[in-house]
Design an enzyme around this catalytic site. Structure first.
Site, PDB file in Angstrom:
ATOM      1  N   PHE A 141       0.861  -1.188   0.000  1.00  0.00           N
ATOM      2  CA  PHE A 141       0.000   0.000   0.000  1.00  0.00           C
ATOM      3  C   PHE A 141       0.892   1.231   0.000  1.00  0.00           C
ATOM      4  O   PHE A 141       1.657   1.456   0.930  1.00  0.00           O
ATOM      5  CB  PHE A 141      -0.940   0.063   1.207  1.00  0.00           C
ATOM      6  N   ASP A 226       9.431   3.004   2.018  1.00  0.00           N
ATOM      7  CA  ASP A 226       8.216   3.759   2.333  1.00  0.00           C
ATOM      8  C   ASP A 226       7.972   3.630   3.834  1.00  0.00           C
ATOM      9  O   ASP A 226       7.411   2.634   4.299  1.00  0.00           O
ATOM     10  CB  ASP A 226       7.034   3.237   1.518  1.00  0.00           C
ATOM     11  N   LYS A 255       2.433  11.108   7.119  1.00  0.00           N
ATOM     12  CA  LYS A 255       1.619  10.862   8.310  1.00  0.00           C
ATOM     13  C   LYS A 255       2.119  11.632   9.552  1.00  0.00           C
ATOM     14  O   LYS A 255       1.843  12.818   9.661  1.00  0.00           O
ATOM     15  CB  LYS A 255       1.484   9.352   8.547  1.00  0.00           C
TER      16      LYS A 255
HETATM   17  C1  LIG Z   1      -0.826   6.071   4.289  1.00  0.00           C
HETATM   18  C2  LIG Z   1       0.274   5.551   3.449  1.00  0.00           C
HETATM   19  C3  LIG Z   1       0.592   6.137   2.214  1.00  0.00           C
HETATM   20  C4  LIG Z   1      -0.240   7.230   1.588  1.00  0.00           C
HETATM   21  O1  LIG Z   1      -0.337   8.375   2.368  1.00  0.00           O
HETATM   22  P1  LIG Z   1      -1.511   9.440   2.085  1.00  0.00           P
HETATM   23  O2  LIG Z   1      -1.129  10.604   2.940  1.00  0.00           O
HETATM   24  O3  LIG Z   1      -2.798   8.797   2.495  1.00  0.00           O
HETATM   25  O4  LIG Z   1      -1.461   9.743   0.620  1.00  0.00           O
HETATM   26  C5  LIG Z   1       1.688   5.652   1.535  1.00  0.00           C
HETATM   27  N1  LIG Z   1       2.433   4.639   2.024  1.00  0.00           N
HETATM   28  C6  LIG Z   1       2.148   4.044   3.196  1.00  0.00           C
HETATM   29  C7  LIG Z   1       3.016   2.933   3.683  1.00  0.00           C
HETATM   30  C8  LIG Z   1       1.060   4.460   3.936  1.00  0.00           C
HETATM   31  O5  LIG Z   1       0.750   3.845   5.081  1.00  0.00           O
END
Ligand SMILES: *Cc1c(COP(=O)(O)O)cnc(C)c1O
Length: 397
Positions: A141, A226, A255
């Protein structure tokens, strides 16, 4: 009709149904606790998917935001401002890298990294035009843009959004041989979550991150970590890659970087990677704005003390010990690190999160059978224990 019902009806009628929220309407929050419009209190065991790592309305972060609100909030990147230089220096230092490219949402940081890896591949590695590939993992994700969902393996996230962006190869998470087989001279990057969050808090087999690092170094590809959900204290360390002492070429952050106040994301890397961008080749109106930089600087200062990582480590060990003792007829497996857990149930998770809500605990299912727990790192031990007591009760009835 209660106030909750009236407000929920408005959402149902006028909001697109791209979420399935629990039937609660929050009015206020402080620390690890939220209060709904009826005055009922709940312990937040989700923390906005780790965006609220430092607790709701953390006093230090609110003060930093308020100070900046009185000064300047937005100038665009057409002009520099006095929070920008210090922010990029401090974030680069936190990650041990040279440079930062600030954006807003996590998905934008991912998009930025994909563009950086491709541009680096063509201009530095020498991959022939338009032939670059990037490796991703099953269950990933990384956000919701059309390019990012092109390499999603979740039908809900991907179906009906084609035609899909080419240039990605997806292999099983944790499978070193499959990764090795998928990589070739045109591979410019490997995009990996050090722990897969949305997939259900999946921790890779021990040694996997090390193997990814080695394959990237050997193949001349960039390791792109990520850490949007796993980073900034969530797993007991500043970055989740630290659990294997691995240093990626790019960190993607988001985040919690915005302190639970506003969206702030960033790509952090060395100058040989981020140096590929020249003026006009990438950007964002709001990326690196003064308010975002002021809040993120306070987040970085708080992380530098190590106290939040320590809380996550100590309380996380306690949480995992208690989760490990849950009855085996209800719980199949518990995964995670620090104050982060995917509790794999033998049945559906939605009724359990609904029952927990009635008991005063907010958690959310991911997919059908996983309950995800990620309380703010400021949660008090007694409150955490109380929430885990409620989970025992919810699983029992
Ligand atoms: C939440 C998340 C994203 C995307 O972030 P948004 O601010 O919702 O666009 C990307 N990578 C990971 C691992 C995430 O948990």
């Amino acid at each position: 009709m209660t106030r909750t019902q009236a407000l929920r009806a408005l959402s149902e009628e006028h909001s697109a149904h791209n979420y399935h929220p629990l039937p609660i309407v929050i009015a206020e929050a402080e620390g690890a606790w939220v209060t709904d419009v009826e005055g009922r209190r709940y312990l937040d065991m989700l923390a906005a998917y780790s965006a609220v790592n430092f607790g709701h309305r953390n006093p230090r972060l609110i003060a930093a935001a308020q100070r900046q609100l009185e000064r300047v909030t937005l100038v665009s990147r057409a002009f520099d401002h006095d929070q920008f230089g210090p922010f990029v220096k401090e974030l680069a230092e936190l990650a041990g890298k040279d440079m930062v490219l600030p954006m807003n949402s996590g998905a934008e940081a991912v998009e930025t990294a994909l563009k950086a890896a491709r541009k680096w591949g063509y201009e530095v590695k020498g991959v022939p035009a338009d032939e670059a590939n990037i490796i991703t993992f099953e269950g990933n994700f990384h956000g919701r843009t059309t390019t990012i969902i092109s390499f999603s393996t979740d039908p809900d996230a991907r179906n009906s959004y084609g035609p899909y962006t080419p240039g990605f190869r997806t292999v099983p998470y944790g499978d070193v041989d499959a990764l090795k087989a998928a990589m070739d001279e045109a591979t410019v990057g490997v995009l990996i979550e050090p722990i897969q969050g949305e997939a259900g808090v999946n921790v890779p087999p021990s040694g996997f991150l090390t193997a990814v690092r080695e394959l990237c170094s050997a193949g001349g590809a960039l390791m792109i970590a990520d850490e949007i959900q796993s980073g900034l204290g969530r797993t007991g360390t500043t970055f989740a890659v630290e659990h294997e002492n691995v240093v990626p070429d790019m960190y993607l952050l988001g985040k919690a970087l915005g302190g639970g106040i506003l969206p702030v994301s960033a790509v952090v890397a060395d100058a040989d990677v981020l140096g590929v961008f020249r003026p006009g080749q990438h950007g964002s109106t709001f990326g690196g704005n003064p308010l975002a930089c002021a809040v993120a600087r306070e987040v970085i200062a708080m992380l530098r003390t190590g106290e939040y990582q320590e809380r996550s480590r100590v309380l996380g060990a306690h949480m995992h010990e208690r989760l490990g003792a849950l009855p085996g007829d209800a719980v199949r497996e518990v995964r995670g690190r620090g104050l982060w857990a995917g509790v794999e149930l033998n049945g559906k998770a939605r009724p359990v999160s609904e029952r927990l809500m009635e008991l005063g605990v907010l958690a959310k299912e991911t997919h059908e059978t996983t309950l995800r727990l990620a309380p703010p790192l400021v949660v008090e031990k007694d409150d955490l224990d109380w929430a885990l007591d409620q989970l025992e009760i919810a699983l029992r009835d």
